[in-house]
Structures are given as structure tokens and as C-alpha cells.
Design an enzyme around this catalytic site. Sequence first.
Site, PDB file in Angstrom:
ATOM      1  N   LYS A  53       0.941  -1.484  -0.149  1.00 37.42           N
ATOM      2  CA  LYS A  53      -0.231   0.333   0.086  1.00 37.42           C
ATOM      3  C   LYS A  53       0.506   1.224  -0.051  1.00 37.42           C
ATOM      4  O   LYS A  53       0.568   1.867  -0.272  1.00 37.42           O
ATOM      5  CB  LYS A  53      -1.225  -0.386   1.039  1.00 37.42           C
ATOM      6  CG  LYS A  53      -2.555  -0.914   1.254  1.00 37.42           C
ATOM      7  CD  LYS A  53      -3.228  -0.904   2.477  1.00 37.42           C
ATOM      8  CE  LYS A  53      -3.960  -2.851   1.728  1.00 37.42           C
ATOM      9  NZ  LYS A  53      -4.343  -2.383   3.810  1.00 37.42           N
ATOM     10  N   GLN A  97      -4.502  -1.388   9.798  1.00 34.22           N
ATOM     11  CA  GLN A  97      -5.199  -2.997   8.745  1.00 34.22           C
ATOM     12  C   GLN A  97      -5.677  -3.537   9.833  1.00 34.22           C
ATOM     13  O   GLN A  97      -5.446  -3.665  11.340  1.00 34.22           O
ATOM     14  CB  GLN A  97      -3.113  -3.041   8.968  1.00 34.22           C
ATOM     15  CG  GLN A  97      -3.119  -4.424   8.374  1.00 34.22           C
ATOM     16  CD  GLN A  97      -3.760  -4.537   6.713  1.00 34.22           C
ATOM     17  OE1 GLN A  97      -3.811  -3.255   5.690  1.00 34.22           O
ATOM     18  NE2 GLN A  97      -4.336  -5.839   6.053  1.00 34.22           N
ATOM     19  N   ASP A 120     -11.531   3.144   3.992  1.00 36.53           N
ATOM     20  CA  ASP A 120     -12.046   1.691   3.745  1.00 36.53           C
ATOM     21  C   ASP A 120     -13.540   1.272   3.938  1.00 36.53           C
ATOM     22  O   ASP A 120     -13.824   0.460   3.161  1.00 36.53           O
ATOM     23  CB  ASP A 120     -11.378   0.947   4.829  1.00 36.53           C
ATOM     24  CG  ASP A 120     -10.123  -0.145   4.952  1.00 36.53           C
ATOM     25  OD1 ASP A 120     -10.682  -0.339   3.789  1.00 36.53           O
ATOM     26  OD2 ASP A 120     -10.008  -0.373   5.824  1.00 36.53           O
TER      27      ASP A 120
HETATM   28  N1  GUN Z   1      -7.369  -6.457   6.207  1.00 35.03           N
HETATM   29  C1  GUN Z   1      -7.582  -7.200   5.259  1.00 35.03           C
HETATM   30  N2  GUN Z   1      -8.557  -7.027   4.162  1.00 35.03           N
HETATM   31  C2  GUN Z   1      -8.558  -5.473   3.979  1.00 35.03           C
HETATM   32  C3  GUN Z   1      -8.605  -3.884   4.300  1.00 35.03           C
HETATM   33  O1  GUN Z   1      -9.560  -4.591   2.820  1.00 35.03           O
HETATM   34  N3  GUN Z   1      -8.596  -3.429   5.266  1.00 35.03           N
HETATM   35  C4  GUN Z   1      -8.079  -3.285   5.971  1.00 35.03           C
HETATM   36  N4  GUN Z   1      -8.106  -2.435   6.839  1.00 35.03           N
HETATM   37  N5  GUN Z   1      -7.859  -4.673   6.919  1.00 35.03           N
HETATM   38  C5  GUN Z   1      -8.122  -5.542   5.819  1.00 35.03           C
END
Ligand code: GUN
Length: 295
Positions: A53, A97, A120
Site C-alpha cells: 500500500k 490494518q 476502507d
Molecule cells: N485486512 C484484510 N483486508 C483488509 C482491508 O480491506 N482493509 C483493512 N484495513 N484491513 C484488511
Amino acid sequence: MADILDGKAFAATVRDRVATHVARLKEENGITPGLAVVLVGEDPASQVYVRSKGKQTVEVGMTSFEHKLPADTSEADLLALIDQLNADTAVHGILVQLPLPSHLNSDLVINSIDPAKDVDGFHISNVGLLGTGQKAMVPCTPLGCLMLLRDYHGDLSGMNAVVVGRSNIVGKPMANLLLGDSCTVTIAHSRTKDLPAVVRQADIVVAAVGRPEMVRGDWIKPGATVIDVGINRVPNGDKSKLVGDVDFASASQVAGAITPVPGGVGPMTIACLLANTVTACCRANGLGEPTDLTV
Ligand code: GUN
């Protein structure tokens, strides 16, 4: 043999669009969109995602703020960091995350993020906005899936869609998005009776259960479109390989179109995260938001 829905190539076009908007924001408005990613602990898969990311955020010209906290971080300290990011005008998107270590209350943490910065789309107010068909921050993976579906089919209205999996991150928001596009939507899950028969009704199958190669070719209606959200690492001789929730070998013989793993949905998720960050930045600054970055 089914058409292959090339998410890797499509994600590159989304990132190009993002980069174009970022350059324009810098030149015309003197604004650089910023994305803050918070990682608590040392889960190896999460570390890989967070690194990826950060790298892609910088590649499209945005600012990446990375906050890596120890696994034993207290809830108070994490909430204090989120308050600080909420108040920081250089930060337009905040992502915590998941999964968080078990001593932290994920719902509480997610709902402490400013909904306008919740790239998100997990904050309760964004979930509610999406569920009622209002303008929301849309979760990245379902957003990427819908972009792929619209790109291939154009109009989805009237199609039978079966979403396998009922998670808050993928299954539920995916169902809401498909409903918004006038599909007839079924959410199936581990307790669904005769799952193969339910999936066989679908013109569109979205598999998001986290079970390697569970959806078999003989579950698929001939000609259906299959979106495989799964990313499962399985043994392969003395190494390992990534497989989806769909048995690609058999399903691709029956489906009309299918996403591969890797190279399907996966790359779309981060591209959509970058797109959401630009959208959030435009909204925060009272600028017209791009129409080519969302659905
Ligand atoms: N863990 C697995 N997928 C995601 C996601 O799309 N966003 C976040 N913040 N954590 C994750």
C-alpha cells in the site's frame, strides 16, 4: 474456456486515473492527497499488504504516512493516534490494518476514524450510507469487484448474483453494491443448505469465504461470471502457491468469465484504496470529486 477478467491490467488503468487526478490536485490546488496506514503488531500477511500500500501510494504521487505500532499497544494509545490523524489536514485517508490484536476492540477503533477519512468504508456511518443507497466511502475489495463486473457486462440489472460469504469487509458490502445495481442478490454462507444448488442459479458468483478452491466447476451455471476474492496460500510440493476460493481449473471450463488468482481481484483492492483517498481529498477540500474513480 472462460474469458479471463484481468484485474492486474484493469488496476493499472485505475492507478493511471488516480495519478492524473493527483497531478491535477497538486498543480491546480496545491494539495497532495495523503494516506495514513496504521499497522499494529507483526502479522506477516498484514506487513506485506501495508508495504505494498505504501509503495503504490507513493507511485501515484500521494503522501504515505506509515504508523507501525507494537503488538501490545494499548487501546488508549491507538485511539490517541487516530485522533491525531483525524485532526491532521495533510491526511485525507486513514486505514487501520485488520485484523487487530485480540485485546483491541476493532469496532471501537474503526468507529473512531473520521468517517470522511474512512477510505476502507468500514465506519458504521459509511456502512449505513451504503446500505441506504447514499453517497458513502465504499469498501475497496467490493468496489474493485463491481468495477470489474461493470467493465465486462455494462448494465447488471436483473442479473442473479450469489455472494458466497457474509463478512463485513467483502460479503455484506458486495451484496449492497450489487443490489444498488439492480441485481437479484442472495448471500450464501457456511450454513446455507445445498450451497452448490444455490450457486448454480447465479449469473454472477462472488466467492469470498477464505476456503481454498471450495467452489467447483459443477457448481457454476454455464456462461456465468465468476469473481474470486479468495487469496489462500496452500502447500505445493516443498513450496507454496496462492489459490482462490474457486477451483479455477474446473470453473474456467464452465464459466463465461472468471477472475484468476493471483492477478484478478487482488490488485484492484489497493487501486481502489488509492481511488478512495483521492475522492476523500476532493470532498475534504470542497472540490468536485472525480467521476471515474468510483461506481
Ligand atoms: N485486512 C484484510 N483486508 C483488509 C482491508 O480491506 N482493509 C483493512 N484495513 N484491513 C484488511
